[in-house]
Design a protein around this motif. Structure first.
Motif, PDB file in Angstrom:
ATOM      1  N   SER A   1       1.470  -7.548  -8.345  1.00  0.00           N
ATOM      2  CA  SER A   1       2.478  -6.491  -8.480  1.00  0.00           C
ATOM      3  C   SER A   1       2.134  -5.533  -9.610  1.00  0.00           C
ATOM      4  N   ALA A   2       1.719  -6.075 -10.752  1.00  0.00           N
ATOM      5  CA  ALA A   2       1.372  -5.222 -11.889  1.00  0.00           C
ATOM      6  C   ALA A   2       0.165  -4.349 -11.567  1.00  0.00           C
ATOM      7  N   LEU A   3      -0.815  -4.927 -10.895  1.00  0.00           N
ATOM      8  CA  LEU A   3      -2.003  -4.171 -10.528  1.00  0.00           C
ATOM      9  C   LEU A   3      -1.652  -3.082  -9.517  1.00  0.00           C
ATOM     10  N   ALA A   4      -0.778  -3.410  -8.566  1.00  0.00           N
ATOM     11  CA  ALA A   4      -0.357  -2.431  -7.561  1.00  0.00           C
ATOM     12  C   ALA A   4       0.376  -1.265  -8.213  1.00  0.00           C
ATOM     13  N   THR A   5       1.200  -1.569  -9.202  1.00  0.00           N
ATOM     14  CA  THR A   5       1.920  -0.510  -9.912  1.00  0.00           C
ATOM     15  C   THR A   5       0.940   0.426 -10.614  1.00  0.00           C
ATOM     16  N   ARG A   6      -0.089  -0.148 -11.237  1.00  0.00           N
ATOM     17  CA  ARG A   6      -1.054   0.674 -11.963  1.00  0.00           C
ATOM     18  C   ARG A   6      -1.846   1.593 -11.035  1.00  0.00           C
ATOM     19  N   VAL A   7      -2.089   1.149  -9.804  1.00  0.00           N
ATOM     20  CA  VAL A   7      -2.876   1.984  -8.896  1.00  0.00           C
ATOM     21  C   VAL A   7      -1.991   2.794  -7.950  1.00  0.00           C
ATOM     22  N   GLY A   8      -0.686   2.595  -8.024  1.00  0.00           N
ATOM     23  CA  GLY A   8       0.243   3.448  -7.295  1.00  0.00           C
ATOM     24  C   GLY A   8       0.436   3.126  -5.830  1.00  0.00           C
ATOM     25  N   VAL A   9       0.358   1.843  -5.460  1.00  0.00           N
ATOM     26  CA  VAL A   9       0.620   1.449  -4.086  1.00  0.00           C
ATOM     27  C   VAL A   9       1.520   0.224  -4.106  1.00  0.00           C
ATOM     28  N   SER A  10       1.968  -0.192  -2.933  1.00  0.00           N
ATOM     29  CA  SER A  10       2.802  -1.378  -2.862  1.00  0.00           C
ATOM     30  C   SER A  10       1.965  -2.636  -3.056  1.00  0.00           C
ATOM     31  N   ARG A  11       2.654  -3.712  -3.421  1.00  0.00           N
ATOM     32  CA  ARG A  11       1.969  -4.988  -3.614  1.00  0.00           C
ATOM     33  C   ARG A  11       1.282  -5.432  -2.331  1.00  0.00           C
ATOM     34  N   ALA A  12       1.986  -5.331  -1.216  1.00  0.00           N
ATOM     35  CA  ALA A  12       1.432  -5.765   0.067  1.00  0.00           C
ATOM     36  C   ALA A  12       0.228  -4.921   0.467  1.00  0.00           C
ATOM     37  N   ALA A  13       0.339  -3.616   0.240  1.00  0.00           N
ATOM     38  CA  ALA A  13      -0.770  -2.726   0.607  1.00  0.00           C
ATOM     39  C   ALA A  13      -2.013  -3.035  -0.214  1.00  0.00           C
ATOM     40  N   LEU A  14      -1.833  -3.270  -1.512  1.00  0.00           N
ATOM     41  CA  LEU A  14      -2.981  -3.576  -2.354  1.00  0.00           C
ATOM     42  C   LEU A  14      -3.605  -4.908  -1.953  1.00  0.00           C
ATOM     43  N   ALA A  15      -2.779  -5.927  -1.777  1.00  0.00           N
ATOM     44  CA  ALA A  15      -3.306  -7.245  -1.425  1.00  0.00           C
ATOM     45  C   ALA A  15      -4.087  -7.182  -0.116  1.00  0.00           C
ATOM     46  N   ARG A  16      -3.553  -6.471   0.860  1.00  0.00           N
ATOM     47  CA  ARG A  16      -4.220  -6.380   2.157  1.00  0.00           C
ATOM     48  C   ARG A  16      -5.529  -5.603   2.048  1.00  0.00           C
ATOM     49  N   ARG A  17      -5.466  -4.443   1.383  1.00  0.00           N
ATOM     50  CA  ARG A  17      -6.648  -3.588   1.282  1.00  0.00           C
ATOM     51  C   ARG A  17      -7.738  -4.240   0.427  1.00  0.00           C
ATOM     52  N   PHE A  18      -7.364  -4.854  -0.676  1.00  0.00           N
ATOM     53  CA  PHE A  18      -8.319  -5.497  -1.570  1.00  0.00           C
ATOM     54  C   PHE A  18      -9.044  -6.642  -0.849  1.00  0.00           C
ATOM     55  N   THR A  19      -8.291  -7.480  -0.181  1.00  0.00           N
ATOM     56  CA  THR A  19      -8.880  -8.619   0.521  1.00  0.00           C
ATOM     57  C   THR A  19      -9.793  -8.160   1.650  1.00  0.00           C
ATOM     58  N   GLU A  20      -9.388  -7.104   2.331  1.00  0.00           N
ATOM     59  CA  GLU A  20     -10.189  -6.575   3.436  1.00  0.00           C
ATOM     60  C   GLU A  20     -11.541  -6.055   2.948  1.00  0.00           C
ATOM     61  N   LEU A  21     -11.551  -5.332   1.830  1.00  0.00           N
ATOM     62  CA  LEU A  21     -12.778  -4.693   1.361  1.00  0.00           C
ATOM     63  C   LEU A  21     -13.641  -5.609   0.498  1.00  0.00           C
ATOM     64  N   VAL A  22     -13.000  -6.382  -0.370  1.00  0.00           N
ATOM     65  CA  VAL A  22     -13.744  -7.210  -1.316  1.00  0.00           C
ATOM     66  C   VAL A  22     -14.089  -8.569  -0.720  1.00  0.00           C
ATOM     67  N   GLY A  23     -13.238  -9.062   0.173  1.00  0.00           N
ATOM     68  CA  GLY A  23     -13.497 -10.353   0.791  1.00  0.00           C
ATOM     69  C   GLY A  23     -12.711 -11.498   0.202  1.00  0.00           C
ATOM     70  N   GLU A  24     -11.903 -11.227  -0.811  1.00  0.00           N
ATOM     71  CA  GLU A  24     -11.031 -12.243  -1.403  1.00  0.00           C
ATOM     72  C   GLU A  24      -9.861 -11.534  -2.068  1.00  0.00           C
TER      73      GLU A  24
END
Length: 330
Positions: free
Chosen positions: A246-269
């Motif tokens: 949540s804190a990381l999502a706030t810093r990058v300006g997206v929702s928690r769910a959006a960040l978790a989904r996008r990060f896992t998709e691109l980085v692999g974890e």
């Protein structure tokens, strides 16, 4: 080749520098007393390299060479081409593929014939210059790293066993600068060679990672993403902060769910899994400094106590931080 002390990595983590994820990894290998050499060889020649170096940079300055791995087909290197090899597996470098080696390169750059006769003295032809070649023969610059530390290990894991850039892609003045400096014996010359080798390695790897079609790890490809790339920079720049998704999502300006989904998709974890691996890699490097306490390391990499770090470290590495420190040289 003349025997020299191997390179040691000085991969002390640096925070607050604003570097990106790739920059953090490339900041790991840091030459200190580097093995840097010019080899000049008249054909026919063939070298069996089994020095066990973690990373080797090979720049062809005149003529050509063939890189012949044991597990793949030969790769032709012409003047201006640069290759980077991830050890420790042995390989052959020759003027033509298929030639039987007549020289063996051992750890520390020590060279012998295949029957064990020393060549370091007899083939030394000048300051940091080795071989039997003339001005008409093949020539190359060689720099070897002994990459120690888990941050260096993460970089090695991201590289293929060998990569090569053709002269059109590797256009850099650093090879010429390195060749010029090899001949000099001025005060501080070893430091100059160390830094030039570092710059050449970083330049080659940065170009290679950025080239289309490379099988780069997810975190490298994710760097270009406006959301995940910024998240990676934050984690690498400030690993000690009490991050949550949540804190990381706030810093990058997206929702928690959006960040978790996008990060896992691109980085692999997931983000926190990635952060844990990065924190523990930094801790492993810091453990090589006997003057830094476990409590200090824990605070610097984002753990609330030495006990918490020890538990996570043993889960990941299979040994306690204390045992790891004893078995890894500084």
């Amino acid at each position: 080749m003349p025997s020299r002390h191997p390179v040691r990595s000085l991969a002390t983590p640096r925070y607050g520098s604003g570097v990106d994820a790739l920059g953090s990894l490339l900041d790991g290998p840091r030459a200190h007393g580097a093995f840097v050499l010019r080899a000049m060889l008249d054909p026919p020649w063939s070298l069996r390299v089994r020095d066990g170096a973690a990373l080797t940079v090979l720049a062809i300055t005149r003529g050509r060479a063939w890189l012949v791995p044991d597990d793949a087909g030969p790769v032709r290197l012409d003047a201006g081409d640069i290759a980077v090899l991830s050890g420790p597996d042995p390989y052959t470098v020759a003027c033509e593929p298929g030639l039987e080696p007549t020289v063996v390169i051992e750890p520390g750059g020590h060279s012998t014939t295949t029957t064990g006769d020393d060549l370091c003295g007899t083939w030394s032809t000048g300051l940091r210059t080795w071989g039997t070649g003339t001005a008409a023969g093949d020539a190359m610059l060689i720099g070897s790293y002994d990459v120690r530390g888990e941050v260096g290990g993460r970089l090695l894991a991201a590289l293929p066993p060998r990569l090569a850039l053709e002269s059109d892609d590797s256009h850099t003045p650093l090879v010429s600068l390195l060749e010029t400096e090899i001949d000099r014996a001025d005060p501080g010359q070893e430091v100059v060679l160390d830094r030039l080798l570092d710059l050449l390695l970083v330049s080659v790897l940065r170009t290679w990672f950025a080239s289309p079609g490379r099988d780069a790890p997810g975190w490298v490809r994710a760097h270009a993403d406006p959301v995940v790339g910024r998240a990676l920079r934050l984690l690498h720049d400030e690993p000690a902060l009490p991050w949550t998704v949540s804190a990381l999502a706030t810093r990058v300006g997206v929702s928690r769910a959006a960040l978790a989904r996008r990060f896992t998709e691109l980085v692999g974890e997931p983000p926190m899994t990635y952060l844990t691996g990065w924190r523990l890699a930094l801790a492993a490097d810091l453990l090589r400094d006997p003057g830094v306490t476990l409590d200090t390391i824990a605070r610097r990499v984002g753990y609330g106590s030495a006990f918490a770090l020890s538990t996570a470290f043993k889960r990941a590495y299979g040994v306690s931080p204390g045992r790891y420190r004893l078995t890894r040289p500084a």
